[in-house]
Write a protein that holds these residues in place. Sequence first.
Motif: not given
Length: 304
Positions: A254, A261, A263-266, A268-272, A275
């Motif tokens: 980070r 800020d 990393i989880e913005c609209e 961002s597909r990092i956590f997608k 999954e």
Amino acid sequence: MSNVLTMNQLTNEEIHSILNDAEQYKLGNGWRPSDTVFVSNLFFEPSTRTRFSFEVAEKKLGLQVLNFTAEHSSVQKGETLYDTVKTLESIGANAVVIRHQQDHFFENLIDKVSIPIINAGDGCGHHPTQSLLDLLTIKQEFGHFEGLTVSIHGDIRHSRVARSNAEVLTRLGAKVLFSGPSKWQDSTNTYGEYVDVHTAIQESDVVMLLRIQHERHEEKDQAKDYLYEFGLTKEREKLMKKHAIIMHPAPVNRGVEIDGDLIECERSRIFKQMENGVFARMAVLKRALQQIEQNQEVMKHVIC
Ligand code: CP
């Protein structure tokens, strides 16, 4: 043998088939074995995402999971990787998932073991299941690969993700751009053109950031000012195309490769991506194991 060792070993047809299977698994459909099947996960390097998404994928498929950690195994007594895998095969493992620090560790195993080997990351070499989950994420977003521009940013030379993705994205019709410090450029990876960070960000449909691979560097580098020189700052994010997305294989440093800020913005597909890792790995396991089950069925009929 249905090994998955590198992306360039898979044909376009096989890749599309794995992605289709992954989409089916995401919908709750898809093949599951009818018999007891054992899979062993051998991690010789640290991992959170790959290790646990393989384990979740295996459990969702109803497989029996044999988890192996090098520090609690006979590797500590000098046992080789080959003897470890032969041992697991003898005990009854039907497939092995291996992460190892040695580039191309699998070359010492192929044709010597008769169970499928799935590469969960080899040194600076390849990371095919990361690449498949990345392709799945891009396909979900755009529906195709042809004509897309994907920029890969950062420590290209030490990144198995860059190597796997640049080759396959180019083959599937995307344009690859590389950007990052000149000391981490990779003359062996000829699938992308090097451009400055602003050009890469402005021209891309996918901005793919890479973790700085400190553990593979001879000189320890504090990455001071990296974010401002080469990373995705809030100012640079504003240069992205309206529809463009941000990807990163993670773990993320980070405030180094990317402003925290974002990393989880609209965009961002990092956590997608994480999954999707479960479904892509279910599809890879299906490819490895379905063949075994079909062979067992044939043997049953031969014996009858
Ligand atoms: N992206 C990835 O391979 O993460 P892990 O090292 O946590 O498995």
